[in-house]
Structure formats: structure tokens, C-alpha cells
Design a protein around this motif. Structure first.
Motif, PDB file in Angstrom:
ATOM      1  N   GLY A  71       0.813  -1.580  -0.239  1.00 58.80           N
ATOM      2  CA  GLY A  71      -0.007   0.431  -0.448  1.00 58.80           C
ATOM      3  C   GLY A  71       0.914   1.410   0.009  1.00 58.80           C
ATOM      4  O   GLY A  71       0.850   2.406   0.559  1.00 58.80           O
ATOM      5  N   TRP A  72       2.019   1.230  -0.964  1.00 59.13           N
ATOM      6  CA  TRP A  72       2.995   2.618  -0.938  1.00 59.13           C
ATOM      7  C   TRP A  72       1.873   3.655  -1.469  1.00 59.13           C
ATOM      8  O   TRP A  72       1.876   2.552  -2.962  1.00 59.13           O
ATOM      9  N   PRO A  73       2.158   4.186  -1.829  1.00 59.91           N
ATOM     10  CA  PRO A  73       2.009   5.198  -2.547  1.00 59.91           C
ATOM     11  C   PRO A  73       3.382   6.318  -3.528  1.00 59.91           C
ATOM     12  O   PRO A  73       3.076   7.310  -3.915  1.00 59.91           O
ATOM     13  N   GLY A  74       3.517   5.050  -4.405  1.00 62.00           N
ATOM     14  CA  GLY A  74       3.912   5.620  -5.062  1.00 62.00           C
ATOM     15  C   GLY A  74       3.676   5.046  -6.453  1.00 62.00           C
ATOM     16  O   GLY A  74       2.372   4.774  -6.677  1.00 62.00           O
ATOM     17  N   ILE A  75       4.397   5.114  -7.969  1.00 62.50           N
ATOM     18  CA  ILE A  75       3.773   4.846  -8.991  1.00 62.50           C
ATOM     19  C   ILE A  75       3.897   3.686  -9.899  1.00 62.50           C
ATOM     20  O   ILE A  75       2.548   3.220 -10.518  1.00 62.50           O
ATOM     21  N   GLY A  76       3.844   2.432  -8.780  1.00 60.95           N
ATOM     22  CA  GLY A  76       3.429   1.408  -9.068  1.00 60.95           C
ATOM     23  C   GLY A  76       2.113   1.033  -8.734  1.00 60.95           C
ATOM     24  O   GLY A  76       0.578   0.859  -9.389  1.00 60.95           O
ATOM     25  N   GLY A  77       1.352   1.780  -7.371  1.00 58.71           N
ATOM     26  CA  GLY A  77       0.230   1.882  -6.868  1.00 58.71           C
ATOM     27  C   GLY A  77      -0.691   2.862  -7.845  1.00 58.71           C
ATOM     28  O   GLY A  77      -1.462   2.106  -8.140  1.00 58.71           O
ATOM     29  N   VAL A  78      -0.039   3.455  -7.901  1.00 56.44           N
ATOM     30  CA  VAL A  78      -0.573   4.748  -8.915  1.00 56.44           C
ATOM     31  C   VAL A  78      -1.077   3.531 -10.478  1.00 56.44           C
ATOM     32  O   VAL A  78      -2.258   3.717 -10.656  1.00 56.44           O
ATOM     33  N   MET A  79      -0.356   2.790 -10.405  1.00 57.99           N
ATOM     34  CA  MET A  79      -0.192   2.363 -12.362  1.00 57.99           C
ATOM     35  C   MET A  79      -1.539   1.238 -12.312  1.00 57.99           C
ATOM     36  O   MET A  79      -1.715   0.590 -13.641  1.00 57.99           O
ATOM     37  N   ILE A  80      -1.372   0.400 -10.725  1.00 62.29           N
ATOM     38  CA  ILE A  80      -2.193  -0.309 -10.809  1.00 62.29           C
ATOM     39  C   ILE A  80      -3.430  -0.147 -10.317  1.00 62.29           C
ATOM     40  O   ILE A  80      -5.017  -0.951 -10.982  1.00 62.29           O
ATOM     41  N   ASN A  81      -3.875   0.692  -9.884  1.00 62.27           N
ATOM     42  CA  ASN A  81      -5.428   1.630  -9.906  1.00 62.27           C
ATOM     43  C   ASN A  81      -5.516   2.426 -11.560  1.00 62.27           C
ATOM     44  O   ASN A  81      -7.019   1.826 -11.179  1.00 62.27           O
ATOM     45  N   ALA A  82      -4.660   2.482 -11.991  1.00 69.49           N
ATOM     46  CA  ALA A  82      -5.348   3.141 -13.032  1.00 69.49           C
ATOM     47  C   ALA A  82      -5.573   2.336 -13.880  1.00 69.49           C
ATOM     48  O   ALA A  82      -6.395   1.640 -15.061  1.00 69.49           O
ATOM     49  N   ILE A  83      -5.391   0.891 -13.956  1.00 74.42           N
ATOM     50  CA  ILE A  83      -5.148  -0.090 -14.992  1.00 74.42           C
ATOM     51  C   ILE A  83      -6.943  -0.895 -14.145  1.00 74.42           C
ATOM     52  O   ILE A  83      -7.542  -1.576 -14.868  1.00 74.42           O
ATOM     53  N   LEU A  84      -7.127  -1.260 -13.084  1.00 75.74           N
ATOM     54  CA  LEU A  84      -8.246  -0.914 -12.679  1.00 75.74           C
ATOM     55  C   LEU A  84      -9.308  -0.349 -12.664  1.00 75.74           C
ATOM     56  O   LEU A  84     -10.221  -0.885 -13.039  1.00 75.74           O
ATOM     57  N   GLN A  85      -9.569   1.026 -12.879  1.00 75.08           N
ATOM     58  CA  GLN A  85      -9.917   2.296 -13.252  1.00 75.08           C
ATOM     59  C   GLN A  85     -10.179   2.474 -14.620  1.00 75.08           C
ATOM     60  O   GLN A  85     -11.014   3.034 -15.118  1.00 75.08           O
ATOM     61  N   ARG A  86      -8.887   1.759 -15.501  1.00 73.19           N
ATOM     62  CA  ARG A  86      -9.392   2.040 -16.863  1.00 73.19           C
ATOM     63  C   ARG A  86      -8.355   3.402 -17.306  1.00 73.19           C
ATOM     64  O   ARG A  86      -9.630   3.856 -18.121  1.00 73.19           O
ATOM     65  N   ASP A  87      -8.402   4.174 -16.517  1.00 74.64           N
ATOM     66  CA  ASP A  87      -7.335   5.435 -16.441  1.00 74.64           C
ATOM     67  C   ASP A  87      -6.528   5.997 -17.349  1.00 74.64           C
ATOM     68  O   ASP A  87      -5.683   5.505 -17.089  1.00 74.64           O
ATOM     69  N   PHE A  88      -7.080   5.422 -18.902  1.00 73.90           N
ATOM     70  CA  PHE A  88      -5.595   5.495 -19.492  1.00 73.90           C
ATOM     71  C   PHE A  88      -5.033   7.238 -19.825  1.00 73.90           C
ATOM     72  O   PHE A  88      -3.701   6.027 -19.226  1.00 73.90           O
ATOM     73  N   ALA A  89      -5.306   7.689 -19.646  1.00 71.91           N
ATOM     74  CA  ALA A  89      -4.028   9.086 -19.490  1.00 71.91           C
ATOM     75  C   ALA A  89      -2.912   8.945 -17.939  1.00 71.91           C
ATOM     76  O   ALA A  89      -1.938   8.618 -18.568  1.00 71.91           O
ATOM     77  N   VAL A  90      -3.443   7.960 -17.243  1.00 72.93           N
ATOM     78  CA  VAL A  90      -3.222   7.544 -15.907  1.00 72.93           C
ATOM     79  C   VAL A  90      -2.083   6.963 -16.179  1.00 72.93           C
ATOM     80  O   VAL A  90      -0.427   6.152 -16.364  1.00 72.93           O
ATOM     81  N   ILE A  91      -2.061   5.285 -17.178  1.00 69.47           N
ATOM     82  CA  ILE A  91      -1.699   4.398 -17.463  1.00 69.47           C
ATOM     83  C   ILE A  91      -0.365   4.873 -18.367  1.00 69.47           C
ATOM     84  O   ILE A  91       1.023   4.467 -17.843  1.00 69.47           O
ATOM     85  N   GLN A  92      -1.088   5.396 -19.375  1.00 70.06           N
ATOM     86  CA  GLN A  92       0.271   5.801 -19.706  1.00 70.06           C
ATOM     87  C   GLN A  92       1.480   6.792 -19.609  1.00 70.06           C
ATOM     88  O   GLN A  92       1.986   7.019 -19.665  1.00 70.06           O
ATOM     89  N   ALA A  93       0.686   7.713 -18.507  1.00 65.52           N
ATOM     90  CA  ALA A  93       2.261   8.935 -18.117  1.00 65.52           C
ATOM     91  C   ALA A  93       2.643   7.397 -16.815  1.00 65.52           C
ATOM     92  O   ALA A  93       3.844   8.444 -17.042  1.00 65.52           O
TER      93      ALA A  93
END
Length: 303
Positions: free
Chosen positions: A251-273
Motif C-alpha cells: 500500500g505504498w503511494p508510489g508510481i507502482g500503486g498508481v499504475m495498478i489502480n489506473a489499470i483497474l480503473q481504466r484510466d488510460f491517461a494515467v496508465i500512459q503517463a
């Protein structure tokens, strides 16, 4: 010339990554099913697609995406409604800090363990360190993480299960992320030290009355650092990638956690960034290691 070729390969890698990230992210599904109510009408879904540019042909979306990237525009997060690049850049320093601390500890521990193992090859200490390092290099990160959480967090209740805060929250993520680098570096240090300890200059140092500690940690170790630097550069890049799993589990607030959450949420712009920021950091790191290696080793520079 070599650096120029490496830069061209880096640019080609980024172009290929741009293509893969865009099309693979679209395979996660239609984001309207996550951002709109379950009973949303087809008209509402069409309006959502038009608002975010998903109603255009895929190739048109891709060309627009590439053009935006080269102008520094990475789109807007569907979930947070702010620039996706800001989301990625806010999370990346956390990952970088975790990777840097892990690498520093792994290098320090590997230098000591590898030097001790090389002092008496095939002895008890060498065999013990060898088995330990190989086990650390082979163990899957997710299995080690889950096991440590069950033992030290759930069973003994002495370490937190997740989150980033005080010193105790660093222990499990650093151990999990550092086991593989430690195992690999121990083998590199051991091999380099065995060669260095049998070299003529160490024999000369002994004949002049130098202590064993000085022979090992000054004369031999100093000349065994080049392979360690090379491997450490590759490991640093893998640590950033490996942080995706570790940050998700702890549960660290790093880019890995942000990336996984973006994939689960289909947040394409965040996945790409997030993927693009991570890739650029790794490619810059690799070029930096090449430059450092050329600076430290005259043989590479002259070649």
C-alpha cells in the motif's frame, strides 16, 4: 559514437513503448462501465465517449495521443480530473526513494557478505552465504511479501501490514525488494574478490606487511567495484519495475500503486503517463551507468 547509438536506441524504444502502451491499455475495456452507473443509457455512454475523445477511430486517437506527448500533454485523469502527468510525477519520487534506499542497503550488505565469502572459497561461510544469496535471488517477490506479512504483521504483530510512515513501514518493503539485488550482487562481489585476492598486487601488499583487512577492503575491493557498478545499474532499473508489485502489496503511494489502480480503473491517461515516466527514468539511468562505466574504466573509454 557509442552514446549516440545508445541514444537512438533509447528513442526507438520510447516510440515502440508509446505504441504498445496506447493499444494495450485499450484492451482493459470501456471505461464508461466504471465511471457511469450500471443502468446508464446508450446515449449517456456515447456522450461520455465524445467528451473524452473515445468516439473517434482508434488510429485517430493514437495519432492525437502521439502528437500530445511530443508537445508535453499527457491527457487528463478520468478519475481525478487533473493532468495525468501530475499524478505520475507526484508518485514517482516515492518509488525512487524506496528503490534508492533498497539499492544502497543491498550493495552495502552484498559487499560485506561477498568479501567474507571470497576470503575462504568453499568454506563454511562461503557455502552459507552462497545458499542464502541464491535463495534470495530466486524467491518470487510476491511470495516473500505475503509470507513476511503473515509472519511479522499478522502472526507476531510487530510490523505494520501497509502504508508509508515511520521507520517500521520501510522494513518489509525494503527486505522484499532488496532480496534479489542482494543475492545477485553477492555473487558478483564474490567472483570479483576471488580474482582480486589472487592477483599480484594483493600478494605484493601482503609481502609488505599489510593487514588482511586492508588487503581485502582496500586493495582488492577497490579493484573489484567495476563489475558491481555495472550490475548495480541494471538492478536499479529492475528495482523501479519491481516496486510495482511491492508497492501494491504494502500500500505504498508510489508510481507502482498508481499504475495498478489506473489499470483497474481504466484510466488510460494515467496508465500512459506512469508507464512513460517510468520508462524514461530507466532509460536515462541506463545511459548514465554507461557513462559512469566509461569514466571509471579507461579500457572501455579507449575502446
Amino acid at each position: 559514437m557509442a552514446i549516440f547509438k545508445r541514444s537512438l536506441l533509447t528513442l526507438l524504444s520510447l516510440v515502440i513503448l508509446l505504441v504498445l502502451v496506447f493499444f494495450l491499455s485499450r484492451l482493459t475495456g470501456d471505461p464508461s462501465y466504471l465511471f457511469l452507473p450500471v443502468n446508464a443509457t446508450p446515449e449517456a455512454r456515447a456522450a461520455f465517449a465524445a467528451q473524452n475523445g473515445f468516439d473517434q477511430p482508434l488510429m485517430v486517437q493514437f495519432l492525437r495521443y502521439v502528437g500530445d506527448v511530443f508537445t508535453g500533454e499527457f491527457g487528463t485523469s478520468l478519475r481525478q480530473q487533473r493532468p495525468a502527468i501530475d499524478v505520475a510525477l507526484e508518485a514517482f519520487p516515492v518509488t525512487l526513494k524506496l528503490a534508492a534506499v533498497t539499492l544502497a542497503i543491498a550493495i552495502a550488505a552484498a559487499v560485506v557478505a561477498g568479501s567474507l565469502a571470497a576470503y575462504r572459497p568453499r568454506g563454511l561461510v562461503d557455502r552459507t552465504i552462497g545458499v542464502t544469496s541464491l535463495a534470495g535471488a530466486s524467491a518470487p517477490d510476491f511470495w516473500v511479501a505475503i509470507t513476511l506479512v503473515l509472519v511479522f504483521s499478522v502472526g507476531l504483530e510487530i510490523l505494520p501490514t501497509s502504508g508509508m510512515g515511520g521507520p517500521l513501514t520501510w522494513i518489509l518493503p525494503v527486505i522484499v525488494l532488496g532480496l534479489r539485488p542482494f543475492g545477485l550482487l553477492v555473487q558478483v562481489v564474490r567472483g570479483s574478490m576471488i580474482a582480486a585476492l589472487s592477483a599480484p598486487y594483493t600478494k605484493t601488499a601482503r609481502s609488505k606487511g599489510a593487514s588482511e583487512g586492508r588487503v581485502i577492503f582496500v586493495h582488492a575491493l577497490r579493484n573489484s567495484t567495476l563489475p558491481v557498478i555495472t550490475v548495480a545499474g541494471d538492478i536499479a532499473a529492475s528495482l523501479i519495475n519491481g516496486a510495482v508489485i511491492v508497492e501494491t502489496i504494502f500500500g505504498w503511494p508510489g508510481i507502482g500503486g498508481v499504475m495498478i489502480n489506473a489499470i483497474l480503473q481504466r484510466d488510460f491517461a494515467v496508465i500512459q503517463a506512469t508507464i512513460l515516466v517510468t520508462a524514461i527514468a530507466i532509460l536515462i539511468l541506463n545511459i548514465g551507468i554507461d557513462l559512469l562505466y566509461r569514466f571509471l574504466d579507461p579500457r572501455v573509454r579507449f575502446a
